[in-house]
Design an enzyme around this catalytic site. Structure first.
Site, PDB file in Angstrom:
ATOM      1  N   TRP A 195      56.133   8.324  31.111  1.00 25.18           N
ATOM      2  CA  TRP A 195      55.379   8.222  32.353  1.00 25.18           C
ATOM      3  C   TRP A 195      54.523   9.172  32.369  1.00 25.18           C
ATOM      4  O   TRP A 195      54.755  10.508  32.361  1.00 25.18           O
ATOM      5  CB  TRP A 195      55.916   8.016  33.570  1.00 25.18           C
ATOM      6  CG  TRP A 195      55.284   7.573  34.906  1.00 25.18           C
ATOM      7  CD1 TRP A 195      54.164   6.861  35.157  1.00 25.18           C
ATOM      8  CD2 TRP A 195      55.570   8.193  36.110  1.00 25.18           C
ATOM      9  NE1 TRP A 195      53.743   6.857  36.285  1.00 25.18           N
ATOM     10  CE2 TRP A 195      54.434   7.723  36.979  1.00 25.18           C
ATOM     11  CE3 TRP A 195      56.426   9.036  36.391  1.00 25.18           C
ATOM     12  CZ2 TRP A 195      54.729   8.262  38.449  1.00 25.18           C
ATOM     13  CZ3 TRP A 195      56.358   9.560  37.752  1.00 25.18           C
ATOM     14  CH2 TRP A 195      55.539   9.001  38.773  1.00 25.18           C
ATOM     15  N   ASP A 199      65.224   8.869  35.710  1.00 25.17           N
ATOM     16  CA  ASP A 199      64.470   8.281  36.355  1.00 25.17           C
ATOM     17  C   ASP A 199      64.465   6.531  36.479  1.00 25.17           C
ATOM     18  O   ASP A 199      64.527   5.916  35.290  1.00 25.17           O
ATOM     19  CB  ASP A 199      62.799   8.530  36.008  1.00 25.17           C
ATOM     20  CG  ASP A 199      61.723   8.144  36.749  1.00 25.17           C
ATOM     21  OD1 ASP A 199      62.045   7.378  37.483  1.00 25.17           O
ATOM     22  OD2 ASP A 199      60.618   8.265  36.244  1.00 25.17           O
ATOM     23  N   LYS A 246      58.645  -0.714  43.292  1.00 25.48           N
ATOM     24  CA  LYS A 246      58.325  -2.128  42.345  1.00 25.48           C
ATOM     25  C   LYS A 246      59.751  -3.205  42.858  1.00 25.48           C
ATOM     26  O   LYS A 246      59.315  -4.029  43.062  1.00 25.48           O
ATOM     27  CB  LYS A 246      58.673  -1.641  40.819  1.00 25.48           C
ATOM     28  CG  LYS A 246      58.191  -0.236  40.504  1.00 25.48           C
ATOM     29  CD  LYS A 246      56.859  -0.230  39.980  1.00 25.48           C
ATOM     30  CE  LYS A 246      56.630   1.188  40.152  1.00 25.48           C
ATOM     31  NZ  LYS A 246      55.216   1.313  39.137  1.00 25.48           N
TER      32      LYS A 246
END
Ligand code: KET
Length: 413
Positions: free
Chosen positions: A141, A222, A258
């Site tokens: 990311w 993460d 999300k």
């Protein structure tokens, strides 16, 4: 008559125009595009079949309950956040029967979504951890290197993806981490690796664990997509539970952006799994000193929503069904895009679209092909060729397939 614009000398005259963020900037460009056919598959944000932003029904229900609860007030939360929320978040990722939780070795603090959780963890490490280097996968990311760098850690990388096989380069990963110094921080995507959609298998995770523990490294997970990889919250927590269950230490940054559709509410948590209860207590006292001068205390609303959903059996079950529905819709989009490209005879092997998991497909489109698609078709994709499958619908898949087909057959790589 219009007056002359006033121009006075500025202390900031020397500033250069900064580039747009490679992901958020795609949405900015999309918003400015007046085309009626435009399509945003840049940012990782779930859309319903009609292409609209999606607020899960359980979130609406939780908000109604909160609104109607007149005993609620707007007082500051503790520096560490809403204790109900942090407790439930830790259980969600580590499991109800987690030995680390039972032994009270985990310190969990509410932070500003996934980004804020990683940042607070990074600041903590820069201040208190003996090793100031973090290894991140290539690719990863785009915000990862920046977050760790601004926190004061040196960022190095390890091999992750093999662009030939479009799968995990497991040998390369082991080779690079083996060559890294003992004790460094290793950033790992808990599941649904962004941008590749490629995760290690259970056996590979065990191999990674053996190496990391053998070299006394600190794993930093993460976890931005729990429930989005397989549709199942427990399955998607496999890697984290493996490490948290072996008695060693690790950090975990959770995001509800999300999986609960709470993007702009900025709901997340940082868990620090420590060697003992007494260390966890001291870690908590120190992490408060990091948070207080940053933003003092976290916001109340989003965490209360998440805690309401996580803490109510009925809402929790409804949420689980919702997650499965979102994951299934994404898998369906993968199948449709794959079929549409095959039907067009688009050159290349597109099977990775159905093999990859999570929100994204790492298509292999080049920067030039992406630019062509955006320019000619008003389809917004990040320059690395990552397509947010969650942004597609039955209606828009053929349009994207057509654009990819034309780009691949007309734009030289
Ligand atoms: N980790 C990963 C791997 C990730 O993809 C994101 C967001 C985050 C953390 C942080 O999300 P937060 O909203 O802070 O909880 N990714 C999407 C959005 C973004 O870039 O901010 C994306 O990749 O499109």
């Amino acid at each position: 008559m219009e007056s002359e614009p006033i121009s006075s000398p500025s202390a900031f005259q020397h500033l250069m125009q900064a580039p747009e963020d490679p992901i958020i900037g795609v949405t900015t460009a999309f918003s400015k595009d007046p085309s009626p056919v435009k399509l945003n598959v840049g940012v990782g944000a779930y859309r319903c079949e009609e292409g609209k932003p999606y607020v899960p029904q359980v979130v609406r229900e939780a908000e109604l309950r909160l609104l109607n609860d007149l005993s609620r007030n707007k007082e500051y939360l503790p520096i560490t956040g809403n204790p109900q929320f942090t407790g439930l978040s830790a259980k969600l990722i580590f499991g109800e029967d987690s030995p680390a939780l039972n032994q009270k070795r985990v310190c969990t603090v509410q932070c500003l979504s996934g980004t804020g959780s990683i940042r607070v963890g990074a600041e903590f490490l820069a201040k208190h951890y003996a090793h100031k280097t973090v290894y991140i996968p290539i690719p990863t990311w785009g915000n990862h290197p920046t977050i760790f760098t601004v926190a004061g850690l040196e960022v190095k990388s390890y091999t992750y993806y093999d662009s030939n096989t479009r799968g995990l380069d497991y040998e390369g990963l082991l080779r690079d981490l083996n060559a890294a110094p003992s004790g460094v921080v290793v950033l790992l995507h808990a599941c649904a690796h962004n941008p590749t959609g490629v995760d290690p298998t259970a056996d590979q995770w065990k191999g990674i664990q053996k190496l990391i523990r053998g070299k006394n490294m600190l794993p930093f997970f993460d976890c931005a997509y729990q429930g989005f990889a397989s549709g199942n919250l427990i399955k998607d927590a496999f890697s984290v539970r493996l490490f948290a269950g072996d008695g060693g230490e690790c950090f975990v940054a959770q995001s509800y952006a999300k999986n609960m559709g709470l993007y702009g509410e900025r709901v997340g948590a940082l868990s620090m799994v420590c060697g003992s209860e007494s260390v966890a207590k001291r870690v908590e006292s120190q992490v408060k000193l990091i948070i207080r001068p940053l933003y003092s205390t976290p916001p109340i609303h989003g965490a209360a929503v998440a805690a309401t959903v996580l803490g109510d059996r009925e809402l929790f079950n409804e949420w689980k069904a919702d997650l499965q529905g979102m994951a299934d819709r994404i898998i369906h989009m993968r199948q449709l895009l794959h079929e549409a490209l095959k039907a067009r005879g688009t050159p290349g092997d597109w099977s990775h679209i159905i093999k990859q998991i999570g929100m994204f497909s790492f298509t292999g489109l080049t920067k030039e092909q992406v630019a062509f698609i955006t320019d000619k078709f008003h389809i917004y994709i990040t320059f690395d060729g990552r397509v947010s499958m969650a942004g597609l619908s039955v209606k828009t898949v053929p349009y994207l397939a057509e654009a990819i087909h034309i780009a691949v057959t007309t734009v030289l790589e």
